[in-house]
Design a protein around this motif. Sequence first.
Motif, PDB file in Angstrom:
ATOM      1  N   ARG A 184       0.834  -1.209   0.000  1.00 42.11           N
ATOM      2  CA  ARG A 184       0.000   0.000   0.000  1.00 42.11           C
ATOM      3  C   ARG A 184       0.868   1.258   0.000  1.00 42.11           C
ATOM      4  NH1 ARG A 184      -4.550  -1.865   4.512  1.00 42.11           N
ATOM      5  NH2 ARG A 184      -5.792  -3.156   3.097  1.00 42.11           N
ATOM      6  N   ALA A 185       1.927   1.240   0.804  1.00 39.65           N
ATOM      7  CA  ALA A 185       2.794   2.420   0.879  1.00 39.65           C
ATOM      8  C   ALA A 185       3.492   2.678  -0.452  1.00 39.65           C
ATOM      9  CB  ALA A 185       3.824   2.223   1.999  1.00 39.65           C
ATOM     10  N   GLU A 186       3.979   1.622  -1.111  1.00 42.81           N
ATOM     11  CA  GLU A 186       4.646   1.816  -2.398  1.00 42.81           C
ATOM     12  C   GLU A 186       3.663   2.340  -3.444  1.00 42.81           C
ATOM     13  OE1 GLU A 186       7.073  -1.442  -3.736  1.00 42.81           O
ATOM     14  OE2 GLU A 186       8.120  -1.621  -1.803  1.00 42.81           O
ATOM     15  N   ALA A 187       2.434   1.843  -3.408  1.00 39.19           N
ATOM     16  CA  ALA A 187       1.421   2.338  -4.347  1.00 39.19           C
ATOM     17  C   ALA A 187       1.100   3.802  -4.081  1.00 39.19           C
ATOM     18  CB  ALA A 187       0.157   1.484  -4.234  1.00 39.19           C
ATOM     19  N   GLU A 188       0.945   4.171  -2.811  1.00 39.85           N
ATOM     20  CA  GLU A 188       0.620   5.558  -2.451  1.00 39.85           C
ATOM     21  C   GLU A 188       1.723   6.523  -2.855  1.00 39.85           C
ATOM     22  OE1 GLU A 188      -0.045   5.320   1.712  1.00 39.85           O
ATOM     23  OE2 GLU A 188      -2.014   4.343   1.531  1.00 39.85           O
TER      24      GLU A 188
ATOM     25  N   GLY B 189       3.675   6.163  -5.378  1.00 40.53           N
ATOM     26  CA  GLY B 189       3.902   6.129  -6.822  1.00 40.53           C
ATOM     27  C   GLY B 189       5.147   5.379  -7.230  1.00 40.53           C
ATOM     28  N   ILE B 190       5.628   4.471  -6.385  1.00 40.35           N
ATOM     29  CA  ILE B 190       6.842   3.715  -6.713  1.00 40.35           C
ATOM     30  C   ILE B 190       6.544   2.219  -6.837  1.00 40.35           C
ATOM     31  CG2 ILE B 190       8.431   5.376  -5.681  1.00 40.35           C
ATOM     32  CD1 ILE B 190       8.534   3.626  -3.192  1.00 40.35           C
TER      33      ILE B 190
END
Length: 290
Positions: free
Chosen positions: A50-54, A56-57
Motif C-alpha cells: 500500500r505504501a509503495e502504491a501511495e 507512486g513507486i
Amino acid sequence: MLHSNDLPKSTDDLVRAKSDLDEYGYCIVADALSAAQLARLRDRLIGQARAEAELGIGTFDGGAGTPNQRLWNLINKGEVFRELILNPIVGEMMSHLLGENFILSSLTANIAGPGGERQMLHRDQGYLRFATPIPVVANIGWMLDDVTEENGGTRLIPRSHRWPEPPDCPVRSESTIAAEGRAGSVLVFDGRIFHGTGENRTRAKRHVLLSYFARFFMRQQENVFMSLDQRVEAALSDAMKIRLGYQVRGTLGGVQGSREGAITSRPGSTIGELRPNPALSAQRERRDRG
C-alpha cells in the motif's frame, strides 16, 4: 490429458515432497509457516504494498488495468521477510535441488489482483539456451492466502522440467494445472519447469512471496551487493551472509584475494593503480642481492 489424481498433493512429509519434486518438477508442502509467522508476513507485505502504491513507486502488471502488484528486494523491507531466507524448509528443499552451497537470487512478492490475466508460461532458468540435467535455479512460493485455481494459483506443466529447450519442447497452455494450497503452505518448483501466474477470477487479492535460489556460481536476479541497505547489511548474521552469497566458494566471490570459505565484507580501502617508488625498488634489489 492431465489427471489430478496422479499429481502431487499437499503434504507435510518432506520425503514425499522431494520425490514429487524429482518426478513432477514441483511439490506443495503444507504448514511451512506457523499461524504467527503467516499473520506477520501478510501484515507486513500488505502495508509495504500500500505504501509503495501511495508513493507512486509500485510495480504493476497483469494485463489491462494492471491489477497485479510486484514488490522487489524484500530483504530491505522487514525482518520478517529476512527470516524466511533461513527458514528450515529452505535448507531442506533447496539443498535437495541445488546442492548445499545454494544462495538467494531474489526475494520478491506477487500480489495477483482481481481480473489479472494469465502470465506467459516460462522457465525461471530460461535465460540458459541449453538444457541442463539438473536445475541451476529453483523457487519457493510462500502462500499467504488460500491459493486456488480461481484466485490465480500458479499454472504449471508437470514434468516439463525434463523437456528439452525451445523450440523443441511442446509448450501448450492447455497442459497446465493450478498449484493450490492452504495459507501457510509453500509451492516448491524446479527452475526448469514451465509455469506462470494464473488468472484471478475472484474479487480478492492473492498474496504470494517468492524466494528464488540459485547454485552458488550463478548470477543473482537481485544484485544484493548494490541494493542491500548498508544498515541491514551491518546487522546480518554469518549464516545470512552465506545464504546471500558473501562466502567465497572455490575461486568465486573473493575480495582482494579472499580465501576459500571466507565470509567477505566491504574493504575499508581498495588497492588501485600504483607506481613503483624508485628508491624503494633500489633498496629491495640491494636486499635481494644479499
